[in-house]
Every structure is written in structure tokens, then in C-alpha cells.
Design a protein around this motif. Structure first.
Motif, mmCIF file in Angstrom:
data_model
loop_
_atom_site.group_PDB
_atom_site.id
_atom_site.type_symbol
_atom_site.label_atom_id
_atom_site.label_comp_id
_atom_site.label_asym_id
_atom_site.label_seq_id
_atom_site.Cartn_x
_atom_site.Cartn_y
_atom_site.Cartn_z
ATOM 1 N N THR A 118 5.443 9.615 3.419
ATOM 2 C CA THR A 118 4.060 10.065 3.182
ATOM 3 C C THR A 118 2.778 9.283 4.270
ATOM 4 O O THR A 118 2.014 10.066 4.365
ATOM 5 N N LYS A 119 3.406 8.430 4.927
ATOM 6 C CA LYS A 119 2.480 7.820 5.682
ATOM 7 C C LYS A 119 2.701 8.671 6.934
ATOM 8 O O LYS A 119 1.449 8.684 7.662
ATOM 9 N N LEU A 120 3.502 9.325 7.378
ATOM 10 C CA LEU A 120 3.490 10.336 8.466
ATOM 11 C C LEU A 120 2.558 11.544 8.129
ATOM 12 O O LEU A 120 1.959 11.937 9.148
ATOM 13 N N VAL A 134 10.564 7.460 1.438
ATOM 14 C CA VAL A 134 9.285 8.315 1.049
ATOM 15 C C VAL A 134 7.984 7.650 1.414
ATOM 16 O O VAL A 134 6.997 8.379 1.957
ATOM 17 N N TYR A 135 8.045 6.185 1.552
ATOM 18 C CA TYR A 135 6.711 5.655 2.191
ATOM 19 C C TYR A 135 6.610 6.096 3.430
ATOM 20 O O TYR A 135 5.403 6.448 3.847
ATOM 21 N N GLY A 136 7.529 6.010 4.368
ATOM 22 C CA GLY A 136 7.356 6.465 5.606
ATOM 23 C C GLY A 136 7.085 8.044 5.861
ATOM 24 O O GLY A 136 6.211 8.347 6.685
ATOM 25 N N VAL A 193 -14.334 0.015 -0.285
ATOM 26 C CA VAL A 193 -13.797 0.586 -1.332
ATOM 27 C C VAL A 193 -12.301 0.301 -1.732
ATOM 28 O O VAL A 193 -11.448 0.315 -0.762
ATOM 29 N N ASP A 194 -12.111 -0.076 -3.063
ATOM 30 C CA ASP A 194 -10.683 -0.218 -3.555
ATOM 31 C C ASP A 194 -10.437 -0.011 -5.076
ATOM 32 O O ASP A 194 -11.653 -0.042 -5.605
ATOM 33 N N LEU A 195 -9.357 0.163 -5.501
ATOM 34 C CA LEU A 195 -9.117 0.074 -6.815
ATOM 35 C C LEU A 195 -9.318 -1.295 -7.497
ATOM 36 O O LEU A 195 -9.642 -1.202 -8.725
ATOM 37 N N GLN A 196 -9.421 -2.326 -6.675
ATOM 38 C CA GLN A 196 -9.498 -3.718 -7.084
ATOM 39 C C GLN A 196 -10.781 -4.387 -6.572
ATOM 40 O O GLN A 196 -11.188 -3.660 -5.594
ATOM 41 N N GLN A 197 -11.456 -5.227 -7.286
ATOM 42 C CA GLN A 197 -12.674 -6.085 -6.938
ATOM 43 C C GLN A 197 -12.430 -6.786 -5.617
ATOM 44 O O GLN A 197 -11.175 -7.377 -5.653
ATOM 45 N N LEU A 201 -13.513 2.110 -6.804
ATOM 46 C CA LEU A 201 -13.390 3.639 -6.594
ATOM 47 C C LEU A 201 -11.966 4.149 -6.330
ATOM 48 O O LEU A 201 -11.406 3.454 -5.569
ATOM 49 N N ASP A 202 -11.682 5.165 -7.156
ATOM 50 C CA ASP A 202 -10.361 5.675 -6.788
ATOM 51 C C ASP A 202 -10.443 6.795 -5.619
ATOM 52 O O ASP A 202 -11.328 7.733 -5.865
ATOM 53 N N LEU A 203 -9.786 6.386 -4.617
ATOM 54 C CA LEU A 203 -10.069 7.737 -3.476
ATOM 55 C C LEU A 203 -9.502 8.988 -4.070
ATOM 56 O O LEU A 203 -9.705 9.978 -3.066
ATOM 57 N N SER A 204 -8.891 9.172 -4.823
ATOM 58 C CA SER A 204 -8.299 10.431 -5.350
ATOM 59 C C SER A 204 -9.537 11.294 -6.054
ATOM 60 O O SER A 204 -9.593 12.395 -6.229
ATOM 61 N N GLY A 230 -7.377 -5.388 -0.242
ATOM 62 C CA GLY A 230 -6.175 -5.690 0.290
ATOM 63 C C GLY A 230 -5.952 -6.697 1.228
ATOM 64 O O GLY A 230 -6.819 -7.186 1.853
ATOM 65 N N GLN A 231 -4.693 -7.060 1.551
ATOM 66 C CA GLN A 231 -4.631 -7.723 2.704
ATOM 67 C C GLN A 231 -5.107 -7.513 3.940
ATOM 68 O O GLN A 231 -5.901 -8.213 4.565
ATOM 69 N N LEU A 232 -4.894 -6.245 4.449
ATOM 70 C CA LEU A 232 -5.851 -6.150 5.675
ATOM 71 C C LEU A 232 -7.069 -5.761 5.473
ATOM 72 O O LEU A 232 -8.044 -6.294 6.311
ATOM 73 N N GLY A 233 -7.443 -5.003 4.429
ATOM 74 C CA GLY A 233 -8.991 -4.444 4.238
ATOM 75 C C GLY A 233 -9.825 -5.721 4.265
ATOM 76 O O GLY A 233 -10.900 -5.882 4.683
ATOM 77 N N HIS A 272 -9.271 3.401 7.293
ATOM 78 C CA HIS A 272 -8.713 3.908 6.253
ATOM 79 C C HIS A 272 -7.338 3.018 5.950
ATOM 80 O O HIS A 272 -6.479 3.015 6.653
ATOM 81 N N ALA A 273 -7.401 1.819 5.299
ATOM 82 C CA ALA A 273 -6.439 1.064 5.163
ATOM 83 C C ALA A 273 -5.651 0.851 3.724
ATOM 84 O O ALA A 273 -4.704 0.504 3.379
ATOM 85 N N ALA A 274 -6.556 1.872 2.754
ATOM 86 C CA ALA A 274 -5.877 1.941 1.507
ATOM 87 C C ALA A 274 -4.509 2.780 1.572
ATOM 88 O O ALA A 274 -4.525 3.644 2.314
ATOM 89 N N TRP A 326 -0.434 3.108 -1.014
ATOM 90 C CA TRP A 326 0.396 2.381 -1.936
ATOM 91 C C TRP A 326 1.589 1.765 -0.942
ATOM 92 O O TRP A 326 2.315 2.644 -0.529
ATOM 93 N N THR A 327 1.494 0.483 -0.813
ATOM 94 C CA THR A 327 2.520 -0.236 -0.011
ATOM 95 C C THR A 327 3.596 -0.681 -0.480
ATOM 96 O O THR A 327 4.372 -1.392 0.167
ATOM 97 N N ALA A 328 3.709 -0.388 -1.728
ATOM 98 C CA ALA A 328 5.178 -1.111 -2.346
ATOM 99 C C ALA A 328 6.339 -0.003 -2.007
ATOM 100 O O ALA A 328 6.340 0.800 -2.592
ATOM 101 N N TRP A 370 5.013 -5.238 9.692
ATOM 102 C CA TRP A 370 5.212 -6.774 9.322
ATOM 103 C C TRP A 370 4.049 -7.465 9.081
ATOM 104 O O TRP A 370 3.881 -8.601 9.637
ATOM 105 N N LEU A 371 3.054 -6.828 8.278
ATOM 106 C CA LEU A 371 1.837 -7.496 8.173
ATOM 107 C C LEU A 371 1.925 -8.802 7.379
ATOM 108 O O LEU A 371 2.599 -9.012 6.222
ATOM 109 N N CYS A 372 1.183 -9.737 7.973
ATOM 110 C CA CYS A 372 1.051 -11.154 7.169
ATOM 111 C C CYS A 372 -0.161 -11.787 7.134
ATOM 112 O O CYS A 372 -0.956 -11.367 8.300
#
Ligand SMILES: NC(=O)c1ccc[n+]([C@@H]2O[C@H](COP(=O)([O-])OP(=O)(O)OC[C@H]3O[C@@H](n4cnc5c(N)ncnc54)[C@H](OP(=O)(O)O)[C@@H]3O)[C@@H](O)[C@H]2O)c1
Length: 289
Positions: A134-136, A130-132, A30-34, A41-44, A10-13, A63-65, A67-69, A154-156
Motif C-alpha cells: 500500500t505504501k508503494l 500489505v503495508y509495503g 491534520v490527524d485522526l487524533q488531537q 479530520l479523517d483524510l478519507s 503521530g510520532q513523525l508528524g 503527508h506523514a499520515a 496506518w503504520t501497524a 526504523w523511526l524512533c
């Protein structure tokens, strides 16, 4: 250090992997993507995560993984909980097997945004999305395991989905720029944040830290700075209000998500740079200057 980075494609990872390599740490992702240095690997999959931790025996896990959408999370809370909460529990439990310190990356969305001034690390969270939420819940799992929570905003960077790339793309396409002037926060550049997270991984402090670049700004003000960094007229962006967004976004955003870094500074770490410095560097990379 031996380091495990989740969300390493991902962007940060991906920046974390790069910064860790550059600093001479042994890093596995580790990530769902290459991605670079990444095991897909799926962390679940708790058994696979346990096996990986037992084989790699890292000193720390960043732990940066997640679901950020943010808007998609609002529409599918069960998936958001699995990705952001359940996966964090799997990571924290597996890390405990090898005494790896967990640095969990969290977000300004844990706050409701109604405070007048900057949010301190000990201000009570009150997420509205919901995102906030779950992150809490993920933060509490990390802290419960003795880990460190690093909230950012505001990650860039020069890669991934972020407002800098969106604005430069819109300029190239001749598309109009309309950004809200009633949401305030602090842009954070992934390379700078990666360096801060590596310090926390090394020092294992525990507790909550706010880790952003410096410089409060609205989205409209941020886009003006992006235009300046690209040598354009900052008047090209039009300010609008959140209520004018058409269609409205499913997930509410905090109106104020400026995070103060009191705990970070009190711990003796170097203050983060003003966001305009890494912004200029990232625009130069994206424009091949
Ligand atoms: N982006 C921001 O503005 C922002 C602001 C504040 C805090 N944060 C936090 O910062 C962290 C990094 O954000 P980012 O922007 O770098 O996110 P990102 O680009 O979406 O990267 C996250 C990565 O994690 C992966 N992932 C998700 N679920 C996984 C699972 N079950 N197993 C393995 N990998 C999984 C994702 O794969 P898929 O792409 O396939 O899902 C993605 O590659 C996140 O914890 C986020 O909550 C981000």
C-alpha cells in the motif's frame, strides 16, 4: 512557507510541526487524533480535505499520515488500502488545487530485502507485505502528481511506539531483551528526519529520496547501542533469528533494508548524522538527564 502536515499527532508528524514552528513556518496539522496545531479530520473525507486546502492554501503538504501497524495491515488489507492509498489520492488531488507540493513519507518496506548491499532510490521495489504494497501504491500517486517521495526506516523518537522506548521500558520492568540479528537497516530519528523533509518541502525537487540517519545495524546491534546510550551492559540483549520469533509476525520484514542516500547527497543536502548521536539525545530526554 505555509505548511500542511498530515498525521500531525503521530510520532513523525508531531516533530514536523515542532520543527516547522521553530523554523518560523506557518503550520497546520491534520490527524485522526488531537495534537499540537492539529485539526481533527479523517483524510478519507475528500470534501473536508479539499475545503481545508482551499482555506489554508499551503505551499507544501508533508503527508506523514498512514496506518503504520504493519502486522494489523496484513490482517486487514482493505483498511490498509483505504488509509494508505485512498487517503494519499485525496491529499494529492486536493494539493493540486492550490499548487501545493506534496512530500509523501514512505518506507523501506517497499523493498523485499534480498539485495546484498544498500538499496538505491532507483532499485525496483518489490514489497512482500500489505503495508509495503500500500505504501508503494501511495508513492506512485505522489510521484504521478509531481510530488517528492521520502523513504525512511526504523523511526524512533522520545514519543510514540518505537524500539528505544520499548527497550528502556523493558529495562525498567526487568524484562528480558531478545532481538533479531538477521534483519539489517538504519535507525532514523524523527527530529532529524523532520529537518530533512522541510528542506524537500521548500525545494520541491520531485522524485524519490532516501532520508534516514546513517549507520547500518541489525536490531540486535541497535539494542546494544541503546543499552550503551543508557549506560548499561550491551550484553543484556540476546541475539535471536527471525525464524525463532514466537509467535511469528503476520507481516514479513525485509532482511536488508539499508537505504543509500545517493540522490540526497547529489542534490547537495548535508549528510544525515550517525544514528548514535540523536539516540544519545533521545535517551537523555527519556531519562530526564
Ligand atoms: N514508524 C516507522 O518505523 C516508519 C518507518 C518507515 C516509514 N514510516 C512512515 O512514516 C510516516 C510516519 O510514521 P509514524 O511512525 O509517525 O506513524 P504514526 O505515529 O502512526 O502517525 C501517523 C498518524 O496518522 C494518523 N492517521 C492515519 N490515518 C489517518 C487518516 N485517514 N486521517 C488523518 N490521520 C490519519 C494516525 O492516526 P491513528 O493513530 O489514529 O491511526 C497517526 O496519528 C508514515 O507514513 C509511515 O508509513 C514509518
Amino acid at each position: 512557507m505555509r505548511l500542511l502536515v498530515t498525521g500531525s499527532a503521530g510520532q513523525l508528524g508531531s516533530h514536523l510541526v515542532e520543527e516547522a514552528d521553530r523554523a518560523g513556518h506557518a503550520v497546520v496539522g491534520v490527524d485522526l487524533q488531537q495534537g499540537a496545531d492539529t485539526t481533527v479530520l479523517d483524510l478519507s473525507d475528500a470534501e473536508a480535505v479539499r475545503s481545508l486546502l482551499l482555506a489554508e492554501r499551503p505551499d507544501a503538504v508533508v503527508h506523514a499520515a498512514a496506518w503504520t501497524a504493519v502486522d494489523d495491515c496484513e490482517l486487514d488489507p482493505d483498511r490498509a488500502r483505504r488509509a494508505n492509498v485512498d487517503a494519499t489520492a485525496v491529499v494529492v488531488e486536493a494539493a493540486a488545487l492550490v499548487d501545493a507540493h506534496v512530500v509523501g513519507v514512505s518506507t523501506d518496506y517497499v523493498f523485499d530485502g534480498t539485495k546484498d548491499g544498500p538499496y538505491g532510490e532507483d532499485d525496483p521495489p518489490s514489497p512482500r507485505s500489505v503495508y509495503g504494497t500500500t505504501k508503494l501504491a501511495a508513492e506512485r500517486i505522489v510521484l504521478g502528481g509531481g510530488g517528492t517521495v521520502a523513504r525512511t526506516s526504523w523511526l524512533c523518537s522520545a514519543r510514540g511506539r518505537n524500539v528505544v522506548r520499548t527497550v528502556l521500558g523493558a529495562l525498567d520492568a526487568g524484562a528480558p531483551l531478545r532481538f533479531v540479528d538477521d534483519q539489517r537497516g538504519q535507525p532514523t530519528f524523527a527530529g532529524d528526519l523532520a529537518g530533512m523533509l522541510l528542506l524537500l518541502a521548500r525545494d520541491r525537487p520531485g522524485g524519490v529520496f532516501h532520508t534516514t540517519n546513517a549507520g547500518p545495524v541489525t536490531w540486535y546491534g541497535f539494542v546494544q547501542e541503546i543499552l550503551r546510550a543508557d549506560g548499561r551492559d550491551p550484553g543484556l540483549v540476546v541475539p535471536i533469528r527471525t525464524a525463532d520469533l514466537d509467535p511469528p509476525r503476520p507481516a514479513p520484514r525485509p532482511a536488508n533494508s539499508v537505504l543509500s542516500d545517493r540522490v540526497w547527497r547529489r542534490a547537495g543536502y548535508p549528510p544525515a548524522r550517525d544514528f548514535r548521536e540523536p539516540l544519545a539525545e533521545v535517551v537523555a530526554v527519556l531519562r530526564h538527564r
